[in-house]
Design a protein around this motif. Structure first.
Motif, short mmCIF file in Angstrom:
data_model
loop_
_atom_site.label_atom_id
_atom_site.label_comp_id
_atom_site.label_asym_id
_atom_site.label_seq_id
_atom_site.Cartn_x
_atom_site.Cartn_y
_atom_site.Cartn_z
N THR A 25 -2.78 11.07 1.53
CA THR A 25 -1.74 10.15 2.00
C THR A 25 -0.36 10.71 1.72
OG1 THR A 25 -3.22 8.29 1.60
CG2 THR A 25 -0.89 7.78 1.83
N VAL A 26 -0.17 11.31 0.54
CA VAL A 26 1.13 11.90 0.21
C VAL A 26 1.45 13.05 1.15
CG1 VAL A 26 2.34 13.24 -1.57
CG2 VAL A 26 1.13 11.16 -2.19
N GLN A 71 0.46 13.36 4.27
CA GLN A 71 0.80 12.78 5.57
C GLN A 71 2.21 12.19 5.55
OE1 GLN A 71 -2.30 9.99 6.34
NE2 GLN A 71 -3.83 11.56 6.81
N VAL A 72 2.56 11.51 4.48
CA VAL A 72 3.90 10.92 4.37
C VAL A 72 4.95 12.02 4.32
CG1 VAL A 72 5.42 9.62 2.82
CG2 VAL A 72 3.15 8.76 3.36
N ALA A 86 7.98 12.34 6.86
CA ALA A 86 9.35 12.28 6.34
C ALA A 86 10.13 13.52 6.73
CB ALA A 86 9.32 12.13 4.82
#
Length: 100
Positions: free
Chosen positions: A64-65, A67-68, A72
């Motif tokens: 998830t990190v 992908q974020v 970003a």
């Protein structure tokens, strides 16, 4: 001989009740501590069972990190193209000197 009987009476009626009272207080504290440690052990075992899924959770969090971070970075790049370039400190200082 009379002093012997007086000493025995003092021991029986004064010292022995004090010792029994203090022992009762110590034993009641030990029972409370034992109950608390049993409670800690029970809940600690339950908590250890909940930690079995931690590696899977960490893997999901890492993904998830990532992908974020990608999203970003894309967003920041798009915003950078929309905003005008910022003047550097040297450019701003030179324009202040010219204005003065």
């Amino acid at each position: 001989m009379v002093l012997w009987w007086i000493g025995n009476a003092v021991l029986l009626f004064v010292v022995l009740p004090v010792v029994i009272g203090l022992l009762n207080r110590v034993l009641s504290a030990v029972e409370r501590i034992r109950a608390a440690t049993d409670d800690i052990l029970t809940h600690g075992v339950e908590l250890a069972g909940e930690l079995d899924d931690t590696p899977e959770l960490l893997a999901r969090t890492d993904e998830t990190v990532r992908q974020v971070a990608v999203g970003a970075t894309r967003y920041a790049g798009s915003v950078a193209t929309l905003l005008p370039p910022r003047a550097s400190e040297a450019d701003r200082a030179s324009t202040r000197q010219v204005e003065v």
